[in-house]
Design a protein around this motif. Sequence first.
Motif, short mmCIF file in Angstrom:
data_model
loop_
_atom_site.label_atom_id
_atom_site.label_comp_id
_atom_site.label_asym_id
_atom_site.label_seq_id
_atom_site.Cartn_x
_atom_site.Cartn_y
_atom_site.Cartn_z
N ALA A 45 -107.43 21.89 -53.71
CA ALA A 45 -107.41 23.09 -54.40
C ALA A 45 -108.20 24.21 -53.80
CB ALA A 45 -107.62 23.06 -55.74
N VAL A 47 -107.92 27.49 -54.77
CA VAL A 47 -107.84 28.44 -56.27
C VAL A 47 -108.51 27.59 -57.35
CG1 VAL A 47 -106.26 29.96 -57.45
CG2 VAL A 47 -105.88 29.15 -55.07
N LEU A 55 -107.02 24.99 -59.72
CA LEU A 55 -105.35 25.13 -59.89
C LEU A 55 -104.65 24.41 -58.64
CD1 LEU A 55 -105.20 28.93 -60.75
CD2 LEU A 55 -105.37 26.65 -62.16
N GLU A 56 -103.62 23.83 -58.93
CA GLU A 56 -102.71 23.12 -58.07
C GLU A 56 -102.19 24.00 -57.06
OE1 GLU A 56 -99.13 19.93 -57.81
OE2 GLU A 56 -99.79 20.29 -59.56
N VAL A 57 -102.27 23.85 -55.67
CA VAL A 57 -101.98 24.68 -54.66
C VAL A 57 -100.62 23.97 -54.53
CG1 VAL A 57 -101.98 25.44 -52.39
CG2 VAL A 57 -103.94 25.28 -53.70
N VAL A 75 -99.61 28.70 -56.18
CA VAL A 75 -99.98 27.84 -57.07
C VAL A 75 -98.84 27.32 -58.02
CG1 VAL A 75 -102.56 28.39 -56.91
CG2 VAL A 75 -101.05 29.46 -58.88
N ARG A 76 -99.03 26.26 -58.53
CA ARG A 76 -97.86 25.79 -59.51
C ARG A 76 -98.11 26.61 -60.95
NH1 ARG A 76 -94.79 23.26 -57.50
NH2 ARG A 76 -95.86 21.81 -56.22
N SER A 77 -97.02 27.16 -61.48
CA SER A 77 -97.27 27.68 -62.67
C SER A 77 -96.42 27.00 -63.91
CB SER A 77 -96.41 29.16 -62.51
OG SER A 77 -96.40 29.67 -63.73
#
Length: 152
Positions: A45, A47, A55-57, A75-77
Amino acid sequence: SRGTLRVWDPASDAIARFAHIARFDHSAAWVTSGRYTPGVPGGAASVVDAAGDPLEVAGHVETTLGGSAVRLVAVRSAAFRGAARLQLIVQDATSALPEDDPGSTYSMGRFLYLDDPGVAADVELDWNLLVLPPCAFSYQFACPIPPAENRI
């Protein structure tokens, strides 16, 4: 563990003073095409949010803005209406402190959400749909810091 209590006061002075959000006029020139490439699941990650949590890229989106090629971190939302989403956390030339530039956008940047194709695919980026993060409205929200690649 300790928790944080955030109190919402709909009668607060800040809410009473709130009138509107300034925005730029819609422009077809701000709709670009790009190419999404998924990353390696469980990869590093790059971010973090304001609390320092990773946060998961999800991958990267390559596009051209203002004549320059850029490679943005996605990133995953959270899902939206049941559909997987990607999030670009970006700063651009309009990101400034209001006292430095009254016509600017929020200094920490804005968010652009995209449908997650789940595989490498062409995507449309409608920059007219950039939104302000929650921290633009209250310091009680911890927003992610745009990665260096997303400062355009």
